[in-house]
Design a protein around this motif. Sequence first.
Motif, PDB file in Angstrom:
ATOM      1  N   LEU A  94      59.497  42.761  77.479  1.00 53.63           N
ATOM      2  CA  LEU A  94      59.682  44.219  77.493  1.00 53.63           C
ATOM      3  C   LEU A  94      60.656  44.615  76.380  1.00 53.63           C
ATOM      4  O   LEU A  94      60.427  45.569  75.647  1.00 53.63           O
ATOM      5  N   ALA A  95      61.754  43.838  76.268  1.00 54.14           N
ATOM      6  CA  ALA A  95      62.764  44.138  75.241  1.00 54.14           C
ATOM      7  C   ALA A  95      62.184  43.996  73.831  1.00 54.14           C
ATOM      8  O   ALA A  95      62.515  44.775  72.932  1.00 54.14           O
ATOM      9  N   LEU A  97      53.686  39.844  85.336  1.00 57.56           N
ATOM     10  CA  LEU A  97      54.582  41.010  85.405  1.00 57.56           C
ATOM     11  C   LEU A  97      55.183  41.298  84.038  1.00 57.56           C
ATOM     12  O   LEU A  97      55.253  42.452  83.606  1.00 57.56           O
ATOM     13  N   ALA A  98      55.622  40.226  83.363  1.00 60.62           N
ATOM     14  CA  ALA A  98      56.236  40.378  82.034  1.00 60.62           C
ATOM     15  C   ALA A  98      55.257  41.051  81.069  1.00 60.62           C
ATOM     16  O   ALA A  98      55.646  41.928  80.288  1.00 60.62           O
ATOM     17  N   LEU A  99      53.968  40.663  81.132  1.00 62.50           N
ATOM     18  CA  LEU A  99      52.942  41.238  80.255  1.00 62.50           C
ATOM     19  C   LEU A  99      52.744  42.724  80.529  1.00 62.50           C
ATOM     20  O   LEU A  99      52.714  43.535  79.600  1.00 62.50           O
ATOM     21  N   VAL A 100      52.634  43.078  81.823  1.00 62.39           N
ATOM     22  CA  VAL A 100      52.400  44.479  82.198  1.00 62.39           C
ATOM     23  C   VAL A 100      53.599  45.358  81.811  1.00 62.39           C
ATOM     24  O   VAL A 100      53.431  46.475  81.325  1.00 62.39           O
ATOM     25  N   LEU A 101      54.805  44.808  81.987  1.00 58.92           N
ATOM     26  CA  LEU A 101      56.026  45.572  81.678  1.00 58.92           C
ATOM     27  C   LEU A 101      56.165  45.884  80.187  1.00 58.92           C
ATOM     28  O   LEU A 101      56.908  46.786  79.805  1.00 58.92           O
ATOM     29  N   MET A 102      55.475  45.119  79.347  1.00 56.22           N
ATOM     30  CA  MET A 102      55.560  45.344  77.895  1.00 56.22           C
ATOM     31  C   MET A 102      55.104  46.762  77.521  1.00 56.22           C
ATOM     32  O   MET A 102      55.642  47.369  76.601  1.00 56.22           O
ATOM     33  N   GLN A 147      59.263  53.209  76.284  1.00 55.93           N
ATOM     34  CA  GLN A 147      60.698  53.460  76.371  1.00 55.93           C
ATOM     35  C   GLN A 147      61.355  53.390  74.989  1.00 55.93           C
ATOM     36  O   GLN A 147      62.212  54.211  74.654  1.00 55.93           O
ATOM     37  N   GLY A 148      60.935  52.416  74.190  1.00 54.12           N
ATOM     38  CA  GLY A 148      61.471  52.265  72.832  1.00 54.12           C
ATOM     39  C   GLY A 148      61.138  53.457  71.946  1.00 54.12           C
ATOM     40  O   GLY A 148      61.960  53.893  71.139  1.00 54.12           O
ATOM     41  N   LEU A 149      59.912  54.009  72.115  1.00 53.53           N
ATOM     42  CA  LEU A 149      59.505  55.179  71.320  1.00 53.53           C
ATOM     43  C   LEU A 149      60.406  56.375  71.612  1.00 53.53           C
ATOM     44  O   LEU A 149      60.668  57.194  70.739  1.00 53.53           O
TER      45      LEU A 149
END
Length: 468
Positions: A320-321, A372-377, A383-385
């Motif tokens: 995600l980060a 979960l990690a994939l979906v959270l991306m 969020q970054g945008l």
Amino acid sequence: MHQLVSAHHDASRRWFVLAIVVAAQFMFGVDAFIVNVALPTIAVELRASSAQVQSVIAIYLIAYATLVVTGGRLGDIYGTRNVFLAGVFGFTLTSLWCGLAQSGPELIAARLAQGATAALMVPQVLATLHLLFADQARGRAFGIYGIVLGLAGAAGFALGGLLVTLDLAGLGWRVVFFVNVPFGLLIIFAALKIMPSVPRRAGTRLDVLGAIVLFIGLLCVIGPLLFGHDAHWAPRVWLTMAAGIAVMVGFPRLQRAVARRGGMPLIDLSLLADAAFMRGLGAAFFFFFANLSFYLVMTLFMQKALQIPPLQAGLVFVPLALTFIIASRVSAVRARHRGTLVLIEGCAIQIAGLAMLASTIASLTSPGAALLALVLMVFGFGQGLVMAPLSGVVLSTVKPASAGSGSGLYGTTAQIANAAGIAAIGAVFFAVESVSNTQHALFAALAMFALSMMLCVVFLTRMRRAAM
């Protein structure tokens, strides 16, 4: 001001200044997240009660949020460099105290002092960016600031898990505070050498009454939000909050009275008359309302419903980060041409990410950490945008003389929203969980996050109209 202009011409120097202030922002951001991971260990070692454990995080946020406007105003009065140095020095010293604390109450006192010194340090970061980058490089500078904000969150989660697991020199959880000391000293050394000094404004002094009233008002609003759950939302909690809201509503009148008497109010009154800035603060509120609370709810869900261990749960947020950082890079460029539209796109992507997350959890009873990690991306990208250009866009109409006051107000709004989100969404999560199960509790929280993003879009659209 002339020294700032000379630094303006020295293009390479201002990028070094950016690196210094952003490093301080990173240290502050990591500290906010890293403690979350260490809390279970702290509770055992210091024999701290659950209320004391919550206070370790809450008191830090309260001290920071209630004093950050005052910190910003002090920067306007005494010069950003001086107040920044005082803040970093204080933050380094109080971090050392946190690491040496021998009991729950002592750690809470140290965290209170740490939050207060952070309130001196952090507003100077945005104020310095606002003063040094008034040209085409502004988008890039605020983009870098946004990337660092996101990185700090992910680094805090991962670093916290790693440091507690490694147990360096048998110091256990204390390392999460000690790690700030060498960083703080490095930042002080670099700032003394490179950061331009801004002459203090003659004949200006702090509106002490305003600072005290704002502190009391914010304390009455944020305190109950953070401790209401423990007090079972008793009538006194609501009464305290109502009193706090009444103080906040009356606060602008007090500020206008100070200005009429020829004093320098704590909040620059021209900011309250700036429709685009005020609507921008509204957008920032709803964006941050769904920020820290999202990570809290996801961590609770992973550890309670999916039984994912702490270190692995922390690592789920790393992809995600990474998408957050990529999006921050993209948004800095796009914001120059498309302005607020990029932020609206980001909110839409976040809502899509929340829908994907809900459908993944609904279709699979226990999705693995990797899925979960994939979906959270997707959520991270949205969020970054938004986060990278948000502060720059909201502050774009603020005059240089009010830079400290404006960035202090922005910081307070973000912190109140973080605290309100944790309290409100946390309360809904626990309430649904007690009558149903953790999965339904998560769905209720996700619906609230989506609503918050929609409200953020409403304010961004109205801000866009005001700016035009």
